[in-house]
Design an enzyme around this catalytic site. Structure first.
Site, short mmCIF file in Angstrom:
data_model
loop_
_atom_site.label_atom_id
_atom_site.label_comp_id
_atom_site.label_asym_id
_atom_site.label_seq_id
_atom_site.Cartn_x
_atom_site.Cartn_y
_atom_site.Cartn_z
N ASP A 157 0.74 -1.21 0.04
CA ASP A 157 -0.02 0.01 0.10
C ASP A 157 0.71 1.26 0.00
O ASP A 157 1.80 1.51 0.93
CB ASP A 157 -0.95 -0.23 1.37
CG ASP A 157 -2.09 0.72 1.30
OD1 ASP A 157 -2.03 1.65 0.34
OD2 ASP A 157 -2.97 0.60 2.03
N ASP A 158 0.74 2.06 -1.29
CA ASP A 158 1.33 3.29 -1.07
C ASP A 158 2.92 3.08 -1.25
O ASP A 158 3.69 4.13 -1.00
CB ASP A 158 1.30 4.38 0.08
CG ASP A 158 -0.13 4.77 -0.06
OD1 ASP A 158 -1.28 4.45 -0.80
OD2 ASP A 158 -0.33 5.48 0.92
N CYS A 181 -6.17 3.79 -3.64
CA CYS A 181 -6.44 2.51 -3.14
C CYS A 181 -7.46 1.65 -3.63
O CYS A 181 -7.50 0.60 -4.40
CB CYS A 181 -6.56 2.44 -1.45
SG CYS A 181 -5.06 3.42 -0.63
N LYS A 192 -5.91 -5.70 3.96
CA LYS A 192 -6.50 -4.59 3.84
C LYS A 192 -7.72 -4.78 2.74
O LYS A 192 -7.18 -5.11 1.50
CB LYS A 192 -5.57 -3.50 3.13
CG LYS A 192 -6.69 -2.12 2.89
CD LYS A 192 -5.68 -0.94 2.63
CE LYS A 192 -6.23 0.14 2.24
NZ LYS A 192 -5.41 1.44 1.94
N HIS A 208 -11.12 -2.68 1.84
CA HIS A 208 -11.15 -1.25 1.26
C HIS A 208 -12.09 -1.34 0.06
O HIS A 208 -11.95 -0.46 -0.97
CB HIS A 208 -9.78 -0.41 0.79
CG HIS A 208 -10.01 1.13 1.18
ND1 HIS A 208 -8.96 1.90 0.49
CD2 HIS A 208 -11.16 1.69 1.51
CE1 HIS A 208 -9.37 3.06 0.93
NE2 HIS A 208 -10.74 3.06 1.42
N HIS A 232 1.35 2.28 3.97
CA HIS A 232 0.48 3.49 4.29
C HIS A 232 0.96 3.96 5.53
O HIS A 232 1.38 3.43 6.63
CB HIS A 232 -0.73 3.01 4.00
CG HIS A 232 -1.64 4.00 3.96
ND1 HIS A 232 -2.16 4.96 4.91
CD2 HIS A 232 -2.77 4.08 2.76
CE1 HIS A 232 -3.10 5.69 4.46
NE2 HIS A 232 -3.42 5.16 3.29
N ASP A 277 -0.09 -0.71 -4.86
CA ASP A 277 -1.48 -0.38 -5.25
C ASP A 277 -1.57 1.00 -5.96
O ASP A 277 -2.71 1.22 -6.77
CB ASP A 277 -2.36 -0.60 -4.20
CG ASP A 277 -2.20 0.53 -3.15
OD1 ASP A 277 -0.93 1.16 -3.04
OD2 ASP A 277 -3.16 0.84 -2.29
N ASN A 278 -0.56 1.78 -5.80
CA ASN A 278 -0.66 3.22 -6.26
C ASN A 278 0.64 3.84 -6.05
O ASN A 278 1.76 3.10 -5.42
CB ASN A 278 -1.62 3.94 -5.76
CG ASN A 278 -1.84 4.01 -4.37
OD1 ASN A 278 -2.82 3.55 -3.88
ND2 ASN A 278 -0.77 4.50 -3.71
N LYS A 333 1.12 9.82 -5.31
CA LYS A 333 -0.18 8.99 -5.16
C LYS A 333 -1.23 10.17 -5.37
O LYS A 333 -1.18 11.20 -5.01
CB LYS A 333 -0.03 8.71 -3.81
CG LYS A 333 -1.39 8.03 -3.13
CD LYS A 333 -1.28 7.69 -1.76
CE LYS A 333 -2.96 7.32 -1.02
NZ LYS A 333 -2.99 6.81 0.08
#
Length: 570
Positions: free
Chosen positions: A56-57, A94, A148, A150, A241, A299-300, A317
């Site tokens: 994540d991130d 996300c 996660k 989301h 994250h 994811d990004n 992001k």
């Protein structure tokens, strides 16, 4: 052989100091676990075990093989022994990335074009979408998710265990404390967020989430018979994250990093690297490895304000610049035909759906209508990718660019609308793509203050940008004025895609979602009776959508442009 450096220390020196160990790397390590394991049984011919790991991130510059200050020896080794994807795209935030992975569909086809799913929104992944784990279940897989979600949870039908996963351990919201699992959605709207199956998992409070999730994956691998049934595990890490939290022992090797956020961020990345190592060892120990496919993806893009880095890519992001959408990714598997290479094949996150269904033995009828392509031959054998084009998104609800207009879009497209598309070598952005600076790595103590004005993008505000992304991956040379012919063709492609879009699903927040009304935990709060009118609500909120997105009136021009585009003549 060159040794990767870690802010003044080599990996080998850290090993000698005891900060890193190839044989014993952390509290989630199985004691005396061997590097390889084979129990003597001959593997049967069955579909491969699939392990999909998402971080994540994690930014483009936040992995060892791209970075000088982040050390990821395990990820580097796995990528080097497999296929490293260097033309791989995800979404800038996300929820969209996860939805596209799970459905194989662009956001415009699921109604999730705008922003993320907020914790108090009565919204989730549309029920008419057959998910990737549901398809794999149909093909005989045991399916498990850890981490996660989301993708919404306002009713029980939205939960992972109702969308194709046999088991689930993880968080439902977008971010939380790594130890207490408290997640907040505004002042005083906080609650516990950790679920096991469909029950609140209070008993795990106090465990660092990266370690907890890794332990759960290893437990799944230990309890399953790899020869009896193929396994699919989606491990969706919370790391890296915010909040920046990590056990102190992981921070010591990065004491030379002067920037506090980058130091903690690097330590969090190292916990992920350790986790992936321990999972890979478990694959070997329990007999999965020789018939397994391990996929690693972010994811990004990274968030520079929180220690991440996408350098030398532009943006961050939440933006449609390359720094927001070009992802880290690699595939490691003994089943790859051509290993140890870097692939420039164009791959998008929607492609995993048909690719994995194909690997699982499914035929094309199971992926009919998805926006992804089966890219396994491009990855495994080095063949040309079947993908030529990526619709990054069309978001009619994002802040409209005041300098845009239908006129600036040659009467084809209203350039006030945030949209982005890549076709071949070309990438077009309209509306407001998001913050567009080139942001150097956060190394100095005073970052971001000391760096913030080094490379400001101080130019008249515009609403159309065009880049030859293959020749200019850093998006420094806008060619929109020099190549209006290409701009027109890509605008026509946006019109083409927009004709297939469904209304945006972005309902107002529901006060009944407050965790204090649910025993102090986030979770489903709405029943079927309350849910009946939601579709009507979504339609009502989008009544002006058609007016804001004026379509191309000259049908003959559209047909001509579309035909030329599909023949790859730009």
């Amino acid at each position: 052989m060159a040794t990767a450096t870690l802010t003044g220390f080599s990996v080998m020196s850290l090993l000698s100091l005891g900060y890193l160990s190839w044989d014993l790397m952390g509290p989630n390590q199985v004691e005396n676990e061997p590097d390889q394991f084979f129990d003597g049984r001959s593997p049967v011919q069955q579909p491969p075990h699939i392990i999909f790991i998402m971080t994540d991130d994690q930014g483009f510059n936040d992995i060892g093989y791209h970075s000088s200050d982040i050390s990821t020896p395990v990820l580097d080794k796995l990528a080097a022994g497999g296929v490293r994807l260097e033309n791989y795209y995800v979404q800038p935030i996300c929820t969209p990335s996860r939805s596209q992975l799970i459905t194989g569909r662009y956001q415009i086809h699921t109604g999730l074009q705008h922003s993320i799913i907020r914790p108090r929104q009565p919204n989730c992944l549309p029920f008419d979408q057959v998910t990737l784990p549901q398809r794999l279940q149909q093909l005989g897989y045991s399916t498990h998710m850890v981490g996660k979600w989301h993708l919404g949870f306002y009713k029980k039908e939205c939960l992972p265990t109702r969308r194709g996963f046999d088991t689930y351990l993880g968080s439902l919201t977008g971010s939380m404390n790594y130890y207490t699992y408290e997640s907040c959605d505004g002042p005083k709207i906080c609650g516990f967020d950790l679920y096991e199956g469909e029950s609140v998992a209070w008993r795990h409070r106090g465990k660092y989430s990266t370690h907890l999730y890794t332990q759960r994956v290893r437990k799944i691998l230990a309890s399953h018979d790899p020869l009896s049934q193929p396994l699919f595990i989606f491990l969706s890490f919370q790391a890296v994250h915010t909040p920046l939290q990590c056990p102190q022992e992981y921070i010591y090797p990065f004491n030379e990093v002067e920037n506090d956020a980058r130091r903690k961020y690097a330590a969090m990345v190292s916990t992920v690297d350790e986790a992936v190592r321990n999972i890979t060892l478990a694959l070997r120990k329990y007999g999965y490895y020789k018939n397994s496919v391990l996929i690693f993806s972010t994811d990004n893009g990274g968030q520079p304000l929180s220690g991440g880095s996408n350098w030398p890519l532009r943006g961050r992001k939440g933006t449609y610049w390359e720094g927001g959408v070009r992802g880290l990714g690699f595939v490691h598997s003994p089943l790859l035909r051509k290993k140890r290479r870097v692939s420039k094949a164009l791959v998008h996150i929607t492609d995993w759906y048909p690719t994995l269904v194909g690997l699982a033995g499914g035929n094309e009828s199971l992926t009919e209508g998805v926006d992804g392509y089966n890219v396994w031959e491009a990855i495994s054998e080095g063949k040309e990718s079947p993908r030529y084009e990526i619709l990054h998104n069309i978001d009619p609800l994002y802040n409209h660019m005041r300098t845009g207009s239908l006129q600036r879009g040659f009467g084809i497209w209203n350039t006030t609308i945030q949209a982005s598309i890549r076709s071949g070598d070309w990438k077009l952005l309209t509306g407001d793509p998001g913050y567009g600076d080139w942001i150097p790595p956060p190394i100095l103590p005073g970052y971001p203050r000391d760096y913030w004005y080094l490379e400001r993008h101080i130019k008249p505000r515009k609403s159309v940008w065009l880049f030859n992304i293959s020749g200019d991956p850093y998006e420094r040379f806008d060619l929109s004025e020099q190549r209006p012919d290409v701009v027109k063709e890509l605008l026509a492609r946006l019109v083409y895609y927009n004709r297939t879009a469904v209304p945006v699903r972005y309902p107002t927040e529901d006060p009944q979602a407050d965790p204090q009304l649910n025993g102090g935990a986030w979770g489903p709060w709405m029943g079927d009776e309350e849910d009946k009118n939601l579709d009507t609500l979504f339609q009502k909120q989008n009544t002006e959508w058609g007016r804001k997105l004026k379509i191309l009136k000259n049908r003959s021009l559209f047909k001509n442009l579309n035909t030329r585009m599909m023949s790859n003549i730009i």
